[in-house]
Design a protein around this motif. Sequence first.
Motif, short mmCIF file in Angstrom:
data_model
loop_
_atom_site.label_atom_id
_atom_site.label_comp_id
_atom_site.label_asym_id
_atom_site.label_seq_id
_atom_site.Cartn_x
_atom_site.Cartn_y
_atom_site.Cartn_z
N SER A 145 0.84 -1.21 0.00
CA SER A 145 0.00 0.00 0.00
C SER A 145 0.87 1.26 0.00
N THR A 146 1.98 1.21 0.73
CA THR A 146 2.91 2.34 0.74
C THR A 146 3.49 2.57 -0.65
N THR A 147 3.94 1.49 -1.27
CA THR A 147 4.54 1.58 -2.60
C THR A 147 3.52 2.09 -3.62
N ALA A 148 2.30 1.53 -3.56
CA ALA A 148 1.26 1.94 -4.52
C ALA A 148 0.88 3.40 -4.33
N SER A 149 0.85 3.88 -3.09
CA SER A 149 0.49 5.28 -2.86
C SER A 149 1.56 6.22 -3.43
N ILE A 150 2.83 5.90 -3.21
CA ILE A 150 3.90 6.76 -3.73
C ILE A 150 4.00 6.65 -5.25
N ASN A 151 3.66 5.48 -5.81
CA ASN A 151 3.68 5.31 -7.27
C ASN A 151 2.68 6.22 -7.96
N ALA A 152 1.70 6.71 -7.23
CA ALA A 152 0.70 7.61 -7.81
C ALA A 152 1.23 9.03 -7.96
N LEU A 153 2.45 9.28 -7.46
CA LEU A 153 3.01 10.63 -7.46
C LEU A 153 4.14 10.77 -8.49
N SER A 154 4.41 12.00 -8.86
CA SER A 154 5.56 12.28 -9.72
C SER A 154 6.81 12.36 -8.86
N GLN A 155 7.98 12.37 -9.51
CA GLN A 155 9.24 12.32 -8.79
C GLN A 155 9.39 13.48 -7.79
N ASP A 156 8.98 14.67 -8.17
CA ASP A 156 9.16 15.83 -7.30
C ASP A 156 8.17 15.86 -6.14
N GLN A 157 7.20 14.92 -6.13
CA GLN A 157 6.22 14.87 -5.04
C GLN A 157 6.54 13.77 -4.03
N ILE A 158 7.60 12.99 -4.29
CA ILE A 158 7.88 11.81 -3.47
C ILE A 158 8.19 12.17 -2.02
N SER A 159 9.01 13.20 -1.81
CA SER A 159 9.41 13.54 -0.44
C SER A 159 8.20 13.95 0.39
N GLN A 160 7.35 14.81 -0.16
CA GLN A 160 6.16 15.23 0.58
C GLN A 160 5.17 14.08 0.75
N GLY A 161 5.03 13.25 -0.29
CA GLY A 161 4.15 12.10 -0.21
C GLY A 161 4.60 11.11 0.85
N SER A 162 5.91 10.90 0.96
CA SER A 162 6.45 10.00 1.97
C SER A 162 6.15 10.51 3.37
N ALA A 163 6.29 11.82 3.57
CA ALA A 163 6.00 12.40 4.89
C ALA A 163 4.53 12.24 5.25
N ILE A 164 3.63 12.48 4.29
CA ILE A 164 2.20 12.34 4.55
C ILE A 164 1.85 10.89 4.84
N ASN A 165 2.40 9.97 4.03
CA ASN A 165 2.11 8.55 4.21
C ASN A 165 2.54 8.05 5.59
N ASN A 166 3.73 8.46 6.02
CA ASN A 166 4.21 8.04 7.34
C ASN A 166 3.44 8.72 8.47
N THR A 167 2.97 9.95 8.24
CA THR A 167 2.13 10.63 9.22
C THR A 167 0.81 9.87 9.41
N PHE A 168 0.23 9.42 8.29
CA PHE A 168 -0.98 8.59 8.35
C PHE A 168 -0.77 7.41 9.29
N ARG A 169 0.35 6.74 9.10
CA ARG A 169 0.59 5.51 9.87
C ARG A 169 0.87 5.80 11.33
N GLN A 170 1.60 6.87 11.59
CA GLN A 170 1.91 7.20 12.97
C GLN A 170 0.65 7.56 13.74
N VAL A 171 -0.20 8.37 13.13
CA VAL A 171 -1.46 8.77 13.77
C VAL A 171 -2.38 7.57 13.93
N SER A 172 -2.46 6.72 12.90
CA SER A 172 -3.35 5.55 12.97
C SER A 172 -2.91 4.60 14.07
#
Length: 479
Positions: free
Chosen positions: A379-406
């Motif tokens: 699910s992590t890989t698929a979520s980041i695959n939906a982004l362009s290269q320049d969005q990966i860093s921000q997407g990674s931060a959001i994805n990990n925030t999701f998991r930490q809060v959950s």
Amino acid sequence: MQTDVYGKKYNRNVINAIGILGVFVCFLPQTLLTTALPSLMKDFNVSVNTIQWLNTGYLLMMGVMIPITGWLMDRFNSRSLYLSAMVIFSIGTVICCIVDNFPCLLIGRILQAMGGGVVLPLTQAMTMYMYPINKRGFIMGIRGLAIGFAPAIGPCLSGWILMHYSWHLLFQILIPLIILDLILSTIYMRNIMPNKANSLDWYSGILSVIGFGSLLYGFSYVGKSSWTNHTVILCLIIAIIVLTLFFHRQTKLSNPFLNIKLLKIKPFTINSTVGAIARMSFIGIELIIPLYLQIVHKLTPLQSGLVLLPGAICMGLLSPVAGKFLDKFGPKKVILAGTIILAFGTFDFVFINAHTSILRIIIMYTIRIIGVSFILMPSTTASINALSQDQISQGSAINNTFRQVSGSIATAIFTSVLTTTKTNFIYRYIHTINSQNQLHHLILKASIYGYRSAFFTALIICFIGIFLACFTKNTNPKK
């Protein structure tokens, strides 16, 4: 061979291996102290609520740092950021190795969390940036091996050490791994991702710290009290108000502190949410099963850790397999299969009782872990695959925030369900008790009822995951 932002060649497999080692070192302390808290309570002569801050403070700091990492990755080069994070983590570890009082140990834990909170999303973003889509699943599966193996050996290793040595050794065993990682990263780490000259929006930073900090602390406090506790209510109200201001501000900034506009990309949001739900179910059961084993079956912490060890090892071994399937079949089939297996493994736990065999617990838990293995990293890989290269860093931060809060929400929900149902059951039948033996039987029966309710809650969460997984689609980011 690839080239970094300065045109210098580097070996991406070497850098990925360094990142995996760093992730393993940062994940291990999260579980090492699980069985050590009673020993630390005696050594420092502090209460349960006080000693819990070693875990609560750690998780709070990680939860605060992860959203900030999105901006840090955009602003600073990856080599300097990784080395700085590992140095901070190593300073915290050294403090934990040598101190003999609680406040200093807590400071060391917080410094560990500061470093670890940067390392986790940073290495994830670097891995995604270095590898093409058709290889990301397997590579992220290898990364999942480290993430799965650290919690697997943590409780068992901790229990064995505490039986023979001082608790200081829990941190001392990290030092050789940290030194190795620092040496390798100094030699081989490169600046992988391009930077942006974004100035820090201090107002967003302050809102982020207060908002996410209040949210995580409020949920963590539920486990010590209840949802109606004044501290819990106050923290959650502050979190809602401050995070509303934070999110609103991010939509107005040309260079947001955390680019929440990425949530408009449906595959990214859906896959991140499915991963967060899987983590909720995983964390909740990880919390409940050891309690059941130690209270009902009278197992020691070390023995309960050994019961969970086969499943945890299975998770580490299956992560690369799940990643390979993701590359071959796409995210929908893999993640949907994972959520169904997770629900199937959870179903039998709903009927648990005082006579459920240990072998049955091991089998059911392992089935659940197989399902989790086919959800978390895919699910992590698929979520980041939906982004362009320049969005990966921000997407990674959001994805990990999701998991930490959950994870924090899961702890609050499952603890609340367990304690509330257990207490209500006792109050309902306490008037029928005529002897100490009957009281003991009632408490045991109430505990079983509480565990079943918690497992039923986990099953409901699994069904939500299945529903959302049906909307998962194969993703192709813009090149």
